[in-house]
Write an enzyme that holds these catalytic residues in place. Structure first.
Site, PDB file in Angstrom:
ATOM      1  NE  ARG A 149      -2.649   0.425   3.616  1.00  0.00           N
ATOM      2  CZ  ARG A 149      -2.089   1.168   4.573  1.00  0.00           C
ATOM      3  NH1 ARG A 149      -1.891   2.545   4.100  1.00  0.00           N
ATOM      4  NH2 ARG A 149      -1.728   0.620   5.542  1.00  0.00           N
ATOM      5  CE1 TYR A 190     -15.470   4.392 -18.588  1.00  0.00           C
ATOM      6  CE2 TYR A 190     -15.107   5.085 -16.303  1.00  0.00           C
ATOM      7  CZ  TYR A 190     -15.530   4.065 -17.281  1.00  0.00           C
ATOM      8  OH  TYR A 190     -15.698   3.001 -16.639  1.00  0.00           O
TER       9      TYR A 190
HETATM   10  C1  PLP Z   1     -12.692   2.191 -18.331  1.00  0.00           C
HETATM   11  C2  PLP Z   1     -12.332   3.706 -18.231  1.00  0.00           C
HETATM   12  C3  PLP Z   1     -12.205   4.063 -16.890  1.00  0.00           C
HETATM   13  C4  PLP Z   1     -12.133   3.469 -15.550  1.00  0.00           C
HETATM   14  O1  PLP Z   1     -11.410   2.497 -15.375  1.00  0.00           O
HETATM   15  P1  PLP Z   1     -11.667   1.043 -14.660  1.00  0.00           P
HETATM   16  O2  PLP Z   1     -10.504   0.515 -14.943  1.00  0.00           O
HETATM   17  O3  PLP Z   1     -12.695   0.570 -15.292  1.00  0.00           O
HETATM   18  O4  PLP Z   1     -11.723   1.745 -13.094  1.00  0.00           O
HETATM   19  C5  PLP Z   1     -11.757   5.569 -16.858  1.00  0.00           C
HETATM   20  N1  PLP Z   1     -11.748   6.271 -18.158  1.00  0.00           N
HETATM   21  C6  PLP Z   1     -11.939   5.722 -19.371  1.00  0.00           C
HETATM   22  C7  PLP Z   1     -11.905   6.613 -20.671  1.00  0.00           C
HETATM   23  C8  PLP Z   1     -12.418   4.382 -19.494  1.00  0.00           C
HETATM   24  O5  PLP Z   1     -12.616   3.692 -20.730  1.00  0.00           O
END
Ligand code: PLP
Length: 392
Positions: free
Chosen positions: A48, A102
């Site tokens: 961590r 996103y």
């Molecule tokens: C998938 C994604 C995320 C989030 O990532 P995780 O690994 O699912 O937590 C953030 N930004 C973009 C553009 C993504 O495609």
């Protein structure tokens, strides 16, 4: 390994790797300890604290890939994004965010920030003046995502970095869609680069991870929060991610090529109404993408002609899978209206230009001919169905 290697695929394969002095194995050994000595050691190690041997090795590789001084690996893209954001924001602060984000990031901001007393504004467009217009006295961070999801809009990295510098703000980018293969925002003056490593870095749809890359100074600030938030990634998955990144350069370049060919094919197709891909000259962000990206990426989106049923089309695909995620070696499609953007109102989707039948296409590394014949047979199925419906 020489630390002065610069070529993309050499960095992907070797940079940061741990030499196996004992057995002379070809790859970094995996250290699974969560317990390290505190006496007679230089570094107090603990997963961590983001400083186990495998975490350090992979962080070096990701920093080199993003032309950054330092990097950290997180348990997910959202762990990376939330930790980085909170490292630079406190109660009473304000952040300006690009309006097309996103979904998970949008939810983080709109569902959580008010609990911490953090104010936010979304831009109304992607032009530099749209960002500047939202900056207030208490603004601390400016946050962008380019190419964006799902229409692959392009934001001007250079212009945003300049605005941030002018107002003394920290600039952050979600660089997931481009990957470090196609875009290195730090070269344009952006401060903090974020990744869902679940996507192109992992590349095989079997790893959930995140990454942040920035200067030592910014990373130190993120680290101070990260060790308290505890979003680190298991060393086994860190090791797997290092393995995956070895092929990222060749995977993503193959995906760039395939996506370009698929975009051209769809662009002139009689059954396709519109294609959104920054590699096409018809795309409004094409010139900007050419200036700031090394490749146009493996993501595109398209709309079928009005009378063709989009969800039947997606169900009729046999090789191309339906998927909530993206960026694997396998080609996948998704309906933003039914998934990633289902929480937006119909008006908000329309305002952003996201049609109900829009299909987001994550192009894999398969042979283009096979992808095309899959799309052709699915279109035939949809057209046959619509003919029977019309004749009834
Ligand atoms: C998938 C994604 C995320 C989030 O990532 P995780 O690994 O699912 O937590 C953030 N930004 C973009 C553009 C993504 O495609």
């Amino acid at each position: 390994m020489a630390d002065n290697i610069k070529g993309l695929n050499t960095i992907c394969t070797h940079f940061g790797e741990i030499q196996d002095e004992q057995f002379k194995g070809a790859v970094s050994p995996l250290f699974m300890s969560t317990s390290y000595a505190f006496e007679d050691v230089d570094v107090k190690r603990y997963p961590r604290y983001f400083n186990t041997p495998n975490q350090v090795a992979l962080s070096k590789k990701i920093a080199a890939l993003e032309h950054a001084e330092a990097a950290m690996i997180f348990g997910s893209g959202m762990a990376a994004i939330s930790t980085a954001l909170m490292a630079f924001l406190k109660a009473g602060d304000h952040i300006v965010l690009q309006n097309t984000l996103y979904g998970g990031t949008y939810n983080l901001v709109t569902e959580e920030f008010h609990k911490f007393g953090i104010e936010y504004s979304f831009t109304t467009g992607l032009e530099p003046e749209d960002f500047e217009a939202k900056i207030k006295e208490n603004t601390k961070v400016i946050y962008i995502e380019t190419p964006s999801n799902p229409l692959l809009t392009i934001t001007d990295l250079d212009a945003v970095a300049k605005i941030a510098k002018k107002h003394g703000l920290v600039s952050m980018i979600d660089n997931t869609f481009a990957s470090p293969v196609n875009q290195n925002p730090i070269d344009f003056g952006i401060d903090v680069v974020l990744h869902s490593a679940t996507k192109y870095m992992g590349g095989h749809s079997d790893i959930l991870a995140g990454a942040v890359a920035a200067s030592h100074e910014h990373m130190e600030r993120i680290f101070q929060l990260a060790k308290n938030f505890g979003g680190s990634l298991s060393d086994y998955t860190v090791w797997l991610l290092e393995r995956s990144i070895k092929t990222m350069g060749i995977r993503v370049r193959a995906q760039n090529e395939n996506a370009m060919e698929m975009a051209k094919y769809l662009h002139v197709h009689d059954d396709i109404h519109a294609v959104f891909y920054p590699g096409l000259e018809s795309h409004p962000g094409h010139e900007l993408a050419k200036a700031q990206m090394k490749g146009f990426g493996g993501m595109l989106s398209f709309e079928l002609n009005n009378d063709l049923n989009s969800s039947l089309f997606q169900k009729s695909l046999r090789l191309i899978k339906s998927s909530m995620s993206l960026a694997g070696v396998e080609s996948t499609v998704l309906s933003p209206t039914l998934t990633s953007h289902s929480l937006l109102s119909a008006e908000e989707r329309e305002k952003q230009g996201i049609a109900d039948g829009l299909i987001r296409f994550s192009v894999g590394i398969e042979e283009v001919e096979d992808l095309i014949s899959d799309i052709e047979q699915a279109l035939e199925t949809v057209k046959a169905k619509s003919r029977t419906v019309h004749s009834n």
